[in-house]
Design an enzyme around this catalytic site. Sequence first.
Site, short mmCIF file in Angstrom:
data_model
loop_
_atom_site.label_atom_id
_atom_site.label_comp_id
_atom_site.label_asym_id
_atom_site.label_seq_id
_atom_site.Cartn_x
_atom_site.Cartn_y
_atom_site.Cartn_z
N ASN B 82 -14.25 80.23 125.90
CA ASN B 82 -13.23 81.16 125.41
C ASN B 82 -13.14 81.24 123.88
OD1 ASN B 82 -11.78 79.65 128.09
ND2 ASN B 82 -12.24 81.84 128.16
N VAL B 89 -10.79 82.95 118.83
CA VAL B 89 -10.22 82.48 120.09
C VAL B 89 -9.85 83.68 120.94
CG1 VAL B 89 -8.28 81.25 121.13
CG2 VAL B 89 -9.29 80.41 119.01
N CYS B 90 -10.31 83.66 122.21
CA CYS B 90 -10.02 84.77 123.09
C CYS B 90 -9.19 84.28 124.27
CB CYS B 90 -11.32 85.41 123.56
SG CYS B 90 -11.06 86.82 124.62
N ILE B 91 -7.87 84.31 124.12
CA ILE B 91 -7.01 84.00 125.26
C ILE B 91 -6.02 85.15 125.41
CG2 ILE B 91 -7.21 81.49 125.36
CD1 ILE B 91 -4.73 81.25 123.67
#
Lengths: 147, 167
Positions: B82, B89-91
Site C-alpha cells: 500500500n 501512502v495509498c489508504i
Amino acid sequence: MGNCLKSPNTDDISLLRGSDAGPEVSSEQSANMGPPPPYQESIPIYHPSPNVSRPANQLTEEEQIKIAQRLGLINHLPTGVFDGTSKKAKECCICMEEFLLGDMLRFLPCMHTYHKDCIDDWLMRSFICPSCLEPVDAALLTTYETS
Amino acid sequence: MAHDQSSLLLRKQLRDLNKNPVEGFSAGLIDDDDIFKWEVVIIGPGDTIFEGGVFKAHLTFPKEYPHRPPKMKFVTEMWHPNIGPDGSVCISILHEPGDDKYGYEQASERWLPVHTVETILLSVISMLADPNDESPANVDAAKMWREQPDDFKKKVGRLVRKSQDEL
C-alpha cells in the site's frame, strides 16, 4: 426541488438560472468582473464528486442537479444558536473548538451537532455525518416518514 | 474553512502532540514557518516484520484541511503493497471525500474531517502490520507479499536495517 429556488443562498439561485439562461450569463458575469464586494466570493467552487472541484459556471447539468439538491437538503437541516444549555454538544469535532455563546450550530438527524459553517462546507463534499458516518439523506427520509 | 482556521487546527495538534506524545511515532514541522508541511517518524510496530525500523515520512496538508485530506509520502525507502514506489501512502482514509458514481469506495471509507495527524498515523501503523492487497499501490510488492512471503520478509528486513543506519 422547488425549495432550492427559494433558498436564501443567492449562489444556488444564480446556479439554477444559469442552466436556463445559457451563454448570456457568462457574458454578464465577465462584464461584472470588477473587484467583488468584500463579503462576496467571486464564483463558488463546488465538489460534485471525489477529486472533482469546479466553479459553479463550469458544472455539467448532472452536477448542477446534484448540487442544487444537496443545497436544498442542507437547508432543511435545523440550525440554532449555542446558548450553553445543551449538556451534550460542547465541541465541534471538525474544527475541535468548543462552542461559544452565540455560535451558529447545525443539528444533523443523527443528533450530532457542529458549527454551521464547518458542517455545511463538509456536507457539500460528502453527505455523511463525520462522527457516526450515517448518510444524512437516509436519516432525513426516516425523519420525514416518522413525523 | 478559512486558511487561518486550518492552520489554527494544525497548530493545536502540533501543540498537543508535543505535550502528550503518542507511542509509535513522533511529529514535527519540516520548516517551522510552514504549518502545512509535517515530518513524522514512525517506529516499525512490534511483532511485525517492520519492527525496529525508523521510517521518516512527510505529510502535506491542503489549505482546505480538515475538509480535504493531506498527502503522505515516505522519505525512507519502503516495500509494502500500500506504499507506492515513490513512497506515497495509498489508504482509503486519505482519499478525497464524497461518493463517486462507480461506487469504488464508500463515502464512509474515505477521508473524514475528524481525522487528525494522530488518527492518520495510527491507521498507517496498522497498515504496515496488516497490508491490504485488494488495491495495491505497489503491484510488485503486493505480488511478492502474496506469493513469496519469505522473500518479502527478507527485503523488508534489509530496509529496516537500512533505516536504522540512516539515523
